[in-house]
Design a protein around this motif. Structure first.
Motif, PDB file in Angstrom:
ATOM      1  N   ARG A 217      12.206  68.914  46.343  1.00 45.84           N
ATOM      2  CA  ARG A 217      13.594  69.189  45.828  1.00 45.84           C
ATOM      3  C   ARG A 217      14.543  68.336  46.464  1.00 45.84           C
ATOM      4  NH1 ARG A 217      16.515  72.365  42.799  1.00 45.84           N
ATOM      5  NH2 ARG A 217      14.537  73.684  42.280  1.00 45.84           N
ATOM      6  N   VAL A 218      15.425  67.521  45.747  1.00 45.27           N
ATOM      7  CA  VAL A 218      16.422  66.520  46.338  1.00 45.27           C
ATOM      8  C   VAL A 218      17.809  66.982  46.139  1.00 45.27           C
ATOM      9  CG1 VAL A 218      17.296  64.186  46.262  1.00 45.27           C
ATOM     10  CG2 VAL A 218      14.832  64.677  46.026  1.00 45.27           C
ATOM     11  N   VAL A 219      18.748  66.866  46.869  1.00 43.76           N
ATOM     12  CA  VAL A 219      20.167  67.309  46.818  1.00 43.76           C
ATOM     13  C   VAL A 219      20.797  66.418  47.236  1.00 43.76           C
ATOM     14  CG1 VAL A 219      21.895  68.880  47.515  1.00 43.76           C
ATOM     15  CG2 VAL A 219      19.602  69.981  47.211  1.00 43.76           C
ATOM     16  N   GLU A 220      21.897  65.750  46.229  1.00 40.70           N
ATOM     17  CA  GLU A 220      22.716  64.711  46.213  1.00 40.70           C
ATOM     18  C   GLU A 220      24.206  65.241  46.479  1.00 40.70           C
ATOM     19  OE1 GLU A 220      20.289  61.244  44.016  1.00 40.70           O
ATOM     20  OE2 GLU A 220      21.988  62.002  43.126  1.00 40.70           O
ATOM     21  N   ARG A 221      24.977  64.954  47.301  1.00 43.54           N
ATOM     22  CA  ARG A 221      26.343  65.239  47.315  1.00 43.54           C
ATOM     23  C   ARG A 221      27.237  63.877  46.926  1.00 43.54           C
ATOM     24  NH1 ARG A 221      28.577  66.095  52.085  1.00 43.54           N
ATOM     25  NH2 ARG A 221      29.754  67.788  51.135  1.00 43.54           N
TER      26      ARG A 221
ATOM     27  N   PRO B 113      28.380  56.640  53.222  1.00 41.48           N
ATOM     28  CA  PRO B 113      28.773  56.681  51.921  1.00 41.48           C
ATOM     29  C   PRO B 113      28.150  55.189  51.261  1.00 41.48           C
ATOM     30  CG  PRO B 113      30.521  57.093  53.720  1.00 41.48           C
ATOM     31  CD  PRO B 113      29.363  56.920  54.313  1.00 41.48           C
ATOM     32  N   LEU B 114      27.647  55.541  50.124  1.00 41.26           N
ATOM     33  CA  LEU B 114      27.336  54.319  49.392  1.00 41.26           C
ATOM     34  C   LEU B 114      27.779  54.584  47.866  1.00 41.26           C
ATOM     35  CD1 LEU B 114      23.933  53.414  50.617  1.00 41.26           C
ATOM     36  CD2 LEU B 114      25.796  52.283  50.894  1.00 41.26           C
ATOM     37  N   VAL B 115      28.058  53.542  47.055  1.00 41.74           N
ATOM     38  CA  VAL B 115      28.395  53.851  45.753  1.00 41.74           C
ATOM     39  C   VAL B 115      27.155  54.205  45.278  1.00 41.74           C
ATOM     40  CG1 VAL B 115      29.085  52.478  43.682  1.00 41.74           C
ATOM     41  CG2 VAL B 115      30.230  51.714  45.896  1.00 41.74           C
ATOM     42  N   ALA B 116      27.488  55.428  44.362  1.00 38.25           N
ATOM     43  CA  ALA B 116      26.088  55.950  43.482  1.00 38.25           C
ATOM     44  C   ALA B 116      25.962  55.137  42.439  1.00 38.25           C
ATOM     45  CB  ALA B 116      26.683  57.369  43.190  1.00 38.25           C
ATOM     46  N   VAL B 117      24.569  54.966  42.271  1.00 37.54           N
ATOM     47  CA  VAL B 117      24.165  54.328  41.183  1.00 37.54           C
ATOM     48  C   VAL B 117      23.707  55.279  40.093  1.00 37.54           C
ATOM     49  CG1 VAL B 117      22.367  52.712  40.196  1.00 37.54           C
ATOM     50  CG2 VAL B 117      23.080  52.328  42.505  1.00 37.54           C
ATOM     51  N   GLY B 118      24.240  55.193  38.876  1.00 34.41           N
ATOM     52  CA  GLY B 118      24.187  55.859  37.651  1.00 34.41           C
ATOM     53  C   GLY B 118      24.897  57.474  37.837  1.00 34.41           C
ATOM     54  N   ALA B 119      25.820  57.369  38.871  1.00 30.86           N
ATOM     55  CA  ALA B 119      26.796  58.498  38.871  1.00 30.86           C
ATOM     56  C   ALA B 119      27.981  58.322  38.001  1.00 30.86           C
ATOM     57  CB  ALA B 119      27.134  58.931  40.311  1.00 30.86           C
ATOM     58  N   LYS B 120      28.872  59.586  38.017  1.00 29.50           N
ATOM     59  CA  LYS B 120      29.915  59.249  37.355  1.00 29.50           C
ATOM     60  C   LYS B 120      30.899  58.279  37.749  1.00 29.50           C
ATOM     61  CE  LYS B 120      32.322  62.715  36.173  1.00 29.50           C
ATOM     62  NZ  LYS B 120      33.088  64.150  36.223  1.00 29.50           N
ATOM     63  N   LYS B 121      31.887  57.653  36.978  1.00 29.94           N
ATOM     64  CA  LYS B 121      32.493  56.666  37.051  1.00 29.94           C
ATOM     65  C   LYS B 121      33.611  56.935  38.407  1.00 29.94           C
ATOM     66  CE  LYS B 121      35.818  53.851  35.218  1.00 29.94           C
ATOM     67  NZ  LYS B 121      36.764  53.102  33.891  1.00 29.94           N
ATOM     68  N   ASP B 122      33.811  56.256  39.402  1.00 27.19           N
ATOM     69  CA  ASP B 122      34.563  56.358  40.357  1.00 27.19           C
ATOM     70  C   ASP B 122      33.910  57.489  41.352  1.00 27.19           C
ATOM     71  OD1 ASP B 122      36.836  55.575  41.962  1.00 27.19           O
ATOM     72  OD2 ASP B 122      38.091  56.840  40.898  1.00 27.19           O
ATOM     73  N   SER B 123      32.802  57.381  41.747  1.00 29.70           N
ATOM     74  CA  SER B 123      32.214  58.431  42.428  1.00 29.70           C
ATOM     75  C   SER B 123      31.614  57.878  43.816  1.00 29.70           C
ATOM     76  CB  SER B 123      31.425  59.376  41.695  1.00 29.70           C
ATOM     77  OG  SER B 123      30.173  58.439  41.204  1.00 29.70           O
ATOM     78  N   LEU B 124      31.387  58.573  44.487  1.00 27.31           N
ATOM     79  CA  LEU B 124      30.913  57.937  45.972  1.00 27.31           C
ATOM     80  C   LEU B 124      29.627  59.040  46.390  1.00 27.31           C
ATOM     81  CD1 LEU B 124      31.641  55.598  47.767  1.00 27.31           C
ATOM     82  CD2 LEU B 124      32.735  57.202  49.285  1.00 27.31           C
ATOM     83  N   LEU B 125      28.589  58.287  46.562  1.00 28.21           N
ATOM     84  CA  LEU B 125      27.473  58.955  47.038  1.00 28.21           C
ATOM     85  C   LEU B 125      27.583  59.419  48.755  1.00 28.21           C
ATOM     86  CD1 LEU B 125      24.477  60.606  46.626  1.00 28.21           C
ATOM     87  CD2 LEU B 125      23.604  58.142  46.917  1.00 28.21           C
ATOM     88  N   LEU B 126      27.675  60.509  48.843  1.00 26.03           N
ATOM     89  CA  LEU B 126      27.918  61.085  50.528  1.00 26.03           C
ATOM     90  C   LEU B 126      26.604  61.248  51.188  1.00 26.03           C
ATOM     91  CD1 LEU B 126      30.710  63.442  50.073  1.00 26.03           C
ATOM     92  CD2 LEU B 126      30.954  60.926  50.597  1.00 26.03           C
ATOM     93  N   SER B 127      25.686  61.999  50.694  1.00 28.50           N
ATOM     94  CA  SER B 127      24.472  62.135  51.444  1.00 28.50           C
ATOM     95  C   SER B 127      23.338  62.468  50.190  1.00 28.50           C
ATOM     96  CB  SER B 127      24.436  63.301  52.291  1.00 28.50           C
ATOM     97  OG  SER B 127      24.711  64.429  51.523  1.00 28.50           O
ATOM     98  N   LYS B 128      21.991  62.244  50.428  1.00 31.13           N
ATOM     99  CA  LYS B 128      20.765  62.477  49.746  1.00 31.13           C
ATOM    100  C   LYS B 128      19.688  63.058  50.576  1.00 31.13           C
ATOM    101  CE  LYS B 128      17.976  60.594  46.315  1.00 31.13           C
ATOM    102  NZ  LYS B 128      17.757  59.053  45.696  1.00 31.13           N
ATOM    103  N   VAL B 129      19.505  64.488  50.452  1.00 33.60           N
ATOM    104  CA  VAL B 129      18.518  64.952  51.260  1.00 33.60           C
ATOM    105  C   VAL B 129      17.465  65.526  50.544  1.00 33.60           C
ATOM    106  CG1 VAL B 129      18.261  67.107  53.004  1.00 33.60           C
ATOM    107  CG2 VAL B 129      20.470  65.824  52.909  1.00 33.60           C
ATOM    108  N   GLN B 130      16.126  65.466  50.891  1.00 25.25           N
ATOM    109  CA  GLN B 130      14.800  65.724  50.461  1.00 25.25           C
ATOM    110  C   GLN B 130      14.293  66.858  51.126  1.00 25.25           C
ATOM    111  OE1 GLN B 130      12.464  62.873  48.547  1.00 25.25           O
ATOM    112  NE2 GLN B 130      10.677  64.491  47.905  1.00 25.25           N
TER     113      GLN B 130
END
Length: 265
Positions: free
Chosen positions: A29-33, A8-25
């Motif tokens: 194609r890239v899928v972010e959760r 878990p990292l704070v997502a840069v450029g994502a919606k406010k109060d959101s957390l980037l769980l994973s990023k798979v390429q």
């Protein structure tokens, strides 16, 4: 498939109060959760019924079995880290029949009994309690929707401002059939406690997009190297051989100097 991020990292450029769980390429194609905090809000209510003159929460009384099963199921959901309890409020109620002071005590005790059960099963949040004792005038909407004898007279008694609550009950008890309807149908649902829970819930969303591979930067063209010019050596003057008749010594004299000598002779 390449796992680019799994912590878990704070997502840069994502919606406010959101957390980037994973990023798979995978390929291009890239899928972010993302975990979106408090994406949804809602509230739900549970009702516990009580016998007359009783404040003990009985799990098998009236419809309590179904209500408690629903409450327990909700408590399990609330234990999920994606759900957050905002408020839990319990209001205890008492019907208007009997003595007002005793009814007030019953209503408060019913609220406490329900709150105690809630806190023992759903620990996420503080439960607040309050109580309310119904008045006979609160029965008017129910009576208006019923087909009973002496309906107008009953409504007049319930709405009377000149009668106390005790006097209204005495007047109703003078009509046995009417009083039986109150005793068996109208008054029992007023002996209850209502639990209202407000909550918020997180959502997990996926974002998919295609990335264009970056082209490698072209290597700089080699610069032409200037050819080294060969060194030019000064050509030596032609030499002449001069003989002397006195010493017999041979001397090499540059042609230019020789010319100069001849001129000065």
């Amino acid at each position: 498939m390449t796992l680019l991020l799994a912590v878990p990292l704070v997502a840069v450029g994502a919606k406010k109060d959101s957390l980037l769980l994973s990023k798979v390429q995978s390929g291009d194609r890239v899928v972010e959760r993302y975990l979106i905090r408090n994406a949804q809000s809602g509230d739900t209510e549970f009702e516990m019924m009580f016998p007359i003159n009783n404040s003990t929460l009985q799990t098998t009384f009236a419809g309590n079995a179904d209500a408690i099963a629903a409450l327990n199921s909700f408590a399990k959901s609330a234990a999920d880290t994606t759900m957050h309890i905002v408020t839990m409020e319990v209001v205890g109620y008492a019907s208007p029949d009997g003595q007002e002071a005793k009814n007030n005590t019953l209503a408060a005790a019913r609220a406490k009994a329900t709150a105690d059960y809630v806190t023992s099963h759903c620990k996420d949040g503080k439960v607040t309690t309050s109580s309310h004792t119904y008045l006979w005038s609160d029965c008017i909407p129910v009576v208006e929707g019923m087909d009973i004898d002496d309906k107008e007279e009953v409504l007049a008694i319930l709405a009377s401002e000149s009668h106390s609550e005790t006097e209204k009950q005495a007047e109703l008890m003078k009509m046995p059939q009417v009083w039986m309807i109150f005793k068996n149908t109208i008054l029992p649902p007023m002996r209850h406690a209502a639990l209202n829970v407000a909550y918020s819930k997180d959502n997990i969303v996926e974002k998919s997009y295609v990335v264009t591979p970056q082209k490698p930067e072209p290597k700089p063209a080699p610069q032409p190297v200037a050819e080294a010019k060969p060194e030019t050596k000064e050509k030596p003057y032609p030499v002449a051989i001069v003989e002397t008749d006195e010493t017999g010594i041979i001397v090499e004299v540059p042609q230019k100097e020789r010319h100069h000598r001849r001129k000065n002779r």
